[in-house]
Structures are given as structure tokens and as C-alpha cells.
Design an enzyme around this catalytic site. Structure first.
Site, PDB file in Angstrom:
ATOM      1  N   ASP A   1     -14.104  -9.970  -4.174  1.00  0.00           N
ATOM      2  CA  ASP A   1     -13.481 -11.159  -3.591  1.00  0.00           C
ATOM      3  C   ASP A   1     -14.384 -11.658  -2.469  1.00  0.00           C
ATOM      4  O   ASP A   1     -15.521 -11.198  -2.306  1.00  0.00           O
ATOM      5  CB  ASP A   1     -12.067 -10.847  -3.096  1.00  0.00           C
TER       6      ASP A   1
ATOM      7  N   TYR B   1      -0.287 -23.179  -3.754  1.00  0.00           N
ATOM      8  CA  TYR B   1      -0.943 -22.804  -5.016  1.00  0.00           C
ATOM      9  C   TYR B   1       0.112 -22.375  -6.040  1.00  0.00           C
ATOM     10  O   TYR B   1       0.114 -21.255  -6.544  1.00  0.00           O
ATOM     11  CB  TYR B   1      -1.960 -21.681  -4.797  1.00  0.00           C
TER      12      TYR B   1
ATOM     13  N   CYS C   1     -26.861  -0.972   6.523  1.00  0.00           N
ATOM     14  CA  CYS C   1     -26.850  -2.442   6.407  1.00  0.00           C
ATOM     15  C   CYS C   1     -28.241  -3.015   6.627  1.00  0.00           C
ATOM     16  O   CYS C   1     -28.772  -3.019   7.750  1.00  0.00           O
ATOM     17  CB  CYS C   1     -25.868  -3.032   7.410  1.00  0.00           C
TER      18      CYS C   1
ATOM     19  N   GLU D   1      -1.189  -8.825  -5.176  1.00  0.00           N
ATOM     20  CA  GLU D   1      -2.512  -9.383  -5.424  1.00  0.00           C
ATOM     21  C   GLU D   1      -2.442 -10.876  -5.748  1.00  0.00           C
ATOM     22  O   GLU D   1      -3.302 -11.653  -5.321  1.00  0.00           O
ATOM     23  CB  GLU D   1      -3.204  -8.623  -6.557  1.00  0.00           C
TER      24      GLU D   1
ATOM     25  N   TYR E   1     -10.928 -10.708 -11.013  1.00  0.00           N
ATOM     26  CA  TYR E   1     -10.571 -10.082  -9.739  1.00  0.00           C
ATOM     27  C   TYR E   1      -9.210  -9.400  -9.826  1.00  0.00           C
ATOM     28  O   TYR E   1      -9.051  -8.232  -9.441  1.00  0.00           O
ATOM     29  CB  TYR E   1     -10.561 -11.095  -8.590  1.00  0.00           C
TER      30      TYR E   1
ATOM     31  N   CYS F   1     -16.553  -6.800   9.125  1.00  0.00           N
ATOM     32  CA  CYS F   1     -17.646  -7.643   8.615  1.00  0.00           C
ATOM     33  C   CYS F   1     -17.131  -9.054   8.371  1.00  0.00           C
ATOM     34  O   CYS F   1     -17.138  -9.565   7.247  1.00  0.00           O
ATOM     35  CB  CYS F   1     -18.206  -7.021   7.339  1.00  0.00           C
TER      36      CYS F   1
ATOM     37  N   ARG G   1       0.818  -1.211   0.000  1.00  0.00           N
ATOM     38  CA  ARG G   1       0.000   0.000   0.000  1.00  0.00           C
ATOM     39  C   ARG G   1       0.854   1.265   0.000  1.00  0.00           C
ATOM     40  O   ARG G   1       0.324   2.375  -0.004  1.00  0.00           O
ATOM     41  CB  ARG G   1      -0.943   0.007   1.205  1.00  0.00           C
TER      42      ARG G   1
END
Length: 347
Positions: free
Chosen positions: A138, A82, A207, A37, A120, A191, A25
Site C-alpha cells: 500500500d 467511497y 536504509c 481492510e 492489496y 517513515c 487486530r
């Protein structure tokens, strides 16, 4: 539906004040943002930090990564899992050098055409690096948006992703990268899937699920495919000189990585010893058992120690004797690293 400026401005103000400090960032370099990412997909933030910093140190430019051997790239990736992500990213970077003069394209369609880049990754990199109006969806955003709207669409379906991308399009016409990151950060910190911190949510008044008491029922998602169980046996073969026997995988899963000789559990030791020209002796009982979870499969491994009586052990071209001290030069899948450490400690 709520007022776009009120909701968006409130969310971004919260993000500016409460976002976690992350090295990716602190840069506008699209190559570095792209790296982060790719690493962050299906991997926790705390795990990625050190890998990201080492990766950009070892491969500071697109050209340096494009020139690197695949084995070197996989070695830097070791432990992230992965591994197809790393291979695809390596290929995509080569495409950037060949087709785009080493510059990450700011055309969303050109970027999407690169190997391994999906909707994405396209939206995340294009919005964060170039402020282009694309919405990232995502797992965090699925959860946040479904709760905000008390939405009952199945988030496992591709059509739901497309629906959410369209819903979010008005919010990314400006400050797209900041808004996308704020939505993801809200899902990561407030959340959350279980025990969401609704009392601390900056957009609680917007919400619908909170108002209706359905927060824990959202999002709706069909169950994932069940994992297949693979029962395997691994031979840990080491000679008196401190060399261990490894084989390089040629299957699609973990292709190119190194492992100890591995067989289905039902393969008899007599058959295995015959394959080795009867130059090894396998312990009757396993040294230990190990389970490892992949995305759609589980390895249940019995680990056997084997003694070698002669180095002429058949003609498998994928097998090699390697000094144990050289282990760090080879890329091991996580379960093989665990086996190596356990057997070394047992000696």
C-alpha cells in the site's frame, strides 16, 4: 541487500512493542479482518474505529450482511465515503454465501475473484487471516520499501507494485500477516511522508536513502490526475409542514444515495421553476457556498433556499417529499449532510 532474519526480526520486534491497539487486530475472524481492510482503504484509522465496531455489531456474520438491503448497508457506511467500496463488499459477501457456503475462502485466487477484491485486499486478508505468503503493498509500504532501497522506480506504475511484491516475497514465507502489518505500521508511525522520524526507526541501519540523504526524495511518484471542477447549485426546498424535497441519485457517483435537487450552476432559475410547473420560488441569492473534494473531482456548490407553493412539482420519479425528522433513515453524501445541518441551524 541486507540479511533477511536481521531486518525482519528487528522490524517485528519493534512492531510487537509499539503497534497501535486496534479492534481488528484482536480477532482472527477473516470476515472482520476483511471489513477492516475495506474500510481502511483511503480512510484514516481513527475514523474507521467507530464505523468498524458499529458495522460488526449490526452485521456480525457474513449471512447477516448478505441478507441486508443495500440502503441499510450504505446507511451504516455514511460518512466513510467511497461508497462503491460498500456496494462491492456487499456483493462479494453475497458471493461468499452463494459460492462458498458463507465461509471466506482461504484460496487466494478464489478470494481475488470476489467483487471488489484487488491485489492489496487479497494479500492483506489472506496473510493476516490465514498466514498465506502474500506481500501487501500500500502507500505506506511503497514509501518504506523505496526508502530502504533508495529505489527510483515510479510508484504510480503497476509494474512497480509487482516488482515490490516480488522483492518482499522472501519476507512473507512465515509470519506473513505480522510482517505486512509491521511494514504498514512503520510507514504510518515512523517513515511518514513528511518529517519522518529516522532517528527512531528500528531499521535505520538498513536504509539506503537515510545513508545517502535522499529520504525526502523517495518515493518517486508521478503526479495524480488533476481534479475536475463541477460548479453546481442545490435547492433546499422545505414546506410549512417540515417536509423537505429529496431526489435519489441514479448516476454512478453516489448512486442510490439521497440529495437535494441539484443542477449545473449555469441552469437558469426560470428554467428550473418551469420544470417544477412554476410551483416553487427560488431565492435570488444563495444562502451559502460549499466546496467538497472527491478523489478526482471537486463540487463547488451554491445553496439556494426555495419556497414551495404547491406539492405538484412535476413528474420526476426520483423525487420525494420526506419529513425532516426522518433524515437519519436516508443515506446522504457528506456535502448534503453539511447542507442539511447548515440550513436547519439557519431556521
Amino acid at each position: 541487500m541486507y540479511s533477511e532474519p536481521s531486518f525482519k526480526e528487528t522490524l517485528i520486534t519493534w512492531f510487537d512493542q509499539h503497534q497501535r491497539q486496534m479492534p481488528w487486530r484482536e480477532t482472527t475472524n477473516p470476515y472482520y479482518i476483511w471489513i477492516s481492510e475495506v474500510m481502511l482503504q483511503q480512510t484514516q484509522v481513527n475514523t474507521v474505529r467507530s464505523y468498524y465496531e458499529r458495522f460488526i455489531s449490526d452485521f456480525p456474520t457474513i449471512e447477516s450482511l448478505a441478507r441486508a438491503d443495500e440502503d441499510d448497508v450504505l446507511k451504516r457506511w455514511e460518512g466513510l465515503g467511497y461508497y462503491s467500496r460498500a456496494r462491492n463488499f456487499h456483493t462479494a459477501v453475497k458471493e461468499v454465501v452463494e459460492k462458498h457456503n458463507g465461509v471466506v475462502p482461504d484460496d487466494p485466487e478464489a478470494f481475488l475473484a470476489l467483487k471488489g477484491v484487488g491485489p492489496y485486499t487479497q494479500a492483506a486478508v489472506m496473510s493476516i487471516a490465514f498466514d498465506l505468503p502474500l506481500a501487501t503493498v500500500d502507500g505506506n509500504v511503497f514509501r518504506v520499501w523505496s526508502r530502504l532501497n533508495d529505489d527510483t522506480q515510479d510508484t504510480a506504475l503497476q509494474k512497480t507494485r509487482k516488482s515490490y511484491e516480488q522483492d518482499l516475497l522472501p519476507y512473507v514465507q512465515s509470519q506473513s500477516g505480522t510482517f505486512n502489518q509491521a511494514m504498514m505500521e512503520l510507514g504510518a508511525l515512523i517513515c511518514t511522508p513528511t518529517s519522518p522520524l529516522c532517528m527512531f526507526c528500528p531499521v535505520q541501519e538498513h536504509c539506503e536513502a537515510f545513508e545517502k540523504g535522499t529520504v525526502l526524495e523517495r518515493p518517486i511518484k508521478t503526479k495524480k490526475q488533476k481534479k475536475t471542477l463541477h460548479r453546481l447549485q442545490v435547492l433546499y426546498v422545505e414546506d410549512e409542514a417540515g417536509n423537505m424535497l429529496l431526489e435519489q441519485r441514479d448516476q454512478s457517483l453516489l448512486r442510490g444515495m439521497w440529495q437535494f435537487p441539484m443542477y449545473p450552476v449555469e441552469t437558469s432559475h426560470a428554467d428550473i421553476e418551469q420544470e417544477f410547473d412554476h410551483h416553487i420560488l427560488i431565492d435570488e441569492e444563495p444562502s451559502f457556498h460549499l466546496k467538497h473534494q472527491f478523489t478526482h473531482r471537486t463540487w463547488d456548490i451554491a445553496v439556494y433556499r426555495a419556497k414551495v407553493t404547491d406539492h405538484h412539482i412535476g413528474g420526476n420519479p426520483f423525487r420525494h417529499w420526506i419529513p425532516c425528522s426522518d433524515k437519519k433513515q436516508y443515506t446522504f453524501p457528506v456535502p448534503m449532510t453539511k447542507i442539511f445541518k447548515a440550513m436547519q441551524q439557519a431556521d
